[in-house]
Design an enzyme around this catalytic site. Structure first.
Site, PDB file in Angstrom:
ATOM      1  N   GLY A  13      -1.828  17.558 -39.052  1.00 37.31           N
ATOM      2  CA  GLY A  13      -2.887  18.455 -38.575  1.00 37.31           C
ATOM      3  C   GLY A  13      -2.772  19.913 -38.978  1.00 37.31           C
TER       4      GLY A  13
ATOM      5  NE  ARG B 237     -15.278  -0.053 -42.735  1.00 33.09           N
ATOM      6  CZ  ARG B 237     -15.389   0.200 -44.035  1.00 33.09           C
ATOM      7  NH1 ARG B 237     -14.511   0.975 -44.634  1.00 33.09           N
ATOM      8  NH2 ARG B 237     -16.353  -0.343 -44.731  1.00 33.09           N
TER       9      ARG B 237
ATOM     10  CG  MET C 275      -4.332   9.941 -44.286  1.00 32.41           C
ATOM     11  SD  MET C 275      -4.927  10.957 -45.676  1.00 32.41           S
ATOM     12  CE  MET C 275      -4.018  10.200 -47.020  1.00 32.41           C
ATOM     13  NE  ARG C 276      -7.348   3.984 -39.677  1.00 29.63           N
ATOM     14  CZ  ARG C 276      -6.592   2.942 -39.948  1.00 29.63           C
ATOM     15  NH1 ARG C 276      -7.027   2.024 -40.786  1.00 29.63           N
ATOM     16  NH2 ARG C 276      -5.412   2.786 -39.395  1.00 29.63           N
ATOM     17  CB  ILE C 277     -12.193   3.990 -46.838  1.00 29.94           C
ATOM     18  CG1 ILE C 277     -11.033   4.201 -47.826  1.00 29.94           C
ATOM     19  CG2 ILE C 277     -13.552   3.982 -47.526  1.00 29.94           C
ATOM     20  CD1 ILE C 277     -11.221   5.302 -48.806  1.00 29.94           C
ATOM     21  CG  LEU C 278     -14.903   7.404 -42.330  1.00 29.73           C
ATOM     22  CD1 LEU C 278     -15.310   8.867 -42.285  1.00 29.73           C
ATOM     23  CD2 LEU C 278     -14.748   6.833 -40.920  1.00 29.73           C
TER      24      LEU C 278
ATOM     25  CG  ASN D  97     -12.002  14.224 -47.389  1.00 30.82           C
ATOM     26  OD1 ASN D  97     -11.191  14.312 -46.464  1.00 30.82           O
ATOM     27  ND2 ASN D  97     -11.678  13.666 -48.552  1.00 30.82           N
TER      28      ASN D  97
ATOM     29  CG  HIS E  97      -8.578  14.440 -52.595  1.00 32.38           C
ATOM     30  ND1 HIS E  97      -8.050  13.287 -52.046  1.00 32.38           N
ATOM     31  CD2 HIS E  97      -8.135  14.484 -53.879  1.00 32.38           C
ATOM     32  CE1 HIS E  97      -7.335  12.656 -52.960  1.00 32.38           C
ATOM     33  NE2 HIS E  97      -7.372  13.364 -54.078  1.00 32.38           N
TER      34      HIS E  97
ATOM     35  CD  GLU F 153      -4.841  20.501 -48.595  1.00 34.33           C
ATOM     36  OE1 GLU F 153      -5.185  20.094 -47.480  1.00 34.33           O
ATOM     37  OE2 GLU F 153      -4.102  19.830 -49.350  1.00 34.33           O
TER      38      GLU F 153
END
Ligand code: GAR
Length: 200
Positions: free
Chosen positions: A12, A65, A88-91, A105, A107, A172
């Site tokens: 975080g 999901r 860290m999950r694909i939606l 997002n 990256h 970032e």
């Protein structure tokens, strides 16, 4: 006041940079909720410390999901912008469409180079001399949505994933709050795969 929903999976520090920018008065927004997909992660502690509502929607507790995302959506109700900060999950395409133009997002590479979950490892293996980070709107692909801001850093010969990631994280923490600020101020316009920044 623009309401943010921030989703994280771990440490975080990107979340912290957004909290700090709000607390410094640089970002005129409020974080309505911090959601994580894992229990006991530092992102939850950071939210607690800042007095922000936080909930773990533990992916392991859902058999599919769709149900997991239904719970995320329920908790995000009323949010103007969903901010993925080390999530860290694909939606699913359905989730992404629901928040079209309102889902960001960050990256840790200069997209479209090195998408996916192992950007630093892939950067070092390839031998590029410059890497960095990218804030983008999320589309239905992986790390493929319209780019809002990018920042570059040098890659050193003796870099490890840890040293490279630390150098990139510094950037970032600057560009994510900046990108959110541009959104909040209504300065971002998506035209096809381009993001036009008003006043630039
Ligand atoms: C950040 O480097 C972010 O760019 C990356 O995860 C890290 C989260 O750090 N995100 C991705 O790789 C998304 N595919 P943090 O938990 O300290 O904010």
């Amino acid at each position: 006041m623009t309401k943010l929903g921030v989703m994280c999976s771990g440490r975080g520090t990107d979340l912290q940079s957004i909290i700090d920018a709000i607390q410094r008065g640089e970002l005129n927004a409020e974080i309505s909720i911090v959601l994580t997909d894992k229990p006991n992660v530092m992102a939850l502690e950071r939210a607690d410390k800042a007095g922000i509502k936080n909930i773990c929607v533990d992916r392991k507790k859902f058999s599919n999901r769709a149900d997991f995302e239904k719970e995320l959506l329920k908790n995000l109700e009323g949010v103007d912008l969903v901010v993925l900060a080390g999530f860290m999950r694909i939606l699913s395409p359905e989730f992404v469409r629901h928040y079209e133009g309102r889902l960001m997002n960050i990256h840790p590479s200069l997209l479209p180079a090195f998408p996916g979950a192992h950007a630093h490892r892939d950067v070092l293996a390839y031998g590029v001399k410059v890497s960095g980070c990218t804030v983008h709107f999320v589309d239905e692909g992986t790390d493929s949505g319209p780019i809002i801001l990018q920042a570059a850093v040098e890659v050193h010969d003796d870099d490890t994933e840890e040293t490279l990631s630390a150098r990139i994280l510094e950037k970032e923490h600057i560009i994510y709050p900046q990108a959110i600020k541009l959104f909040v101020e209504g300065k971002l316009k998506i035209v096809g795969r381009h993001v036009i920044i008003k006043g630039r």
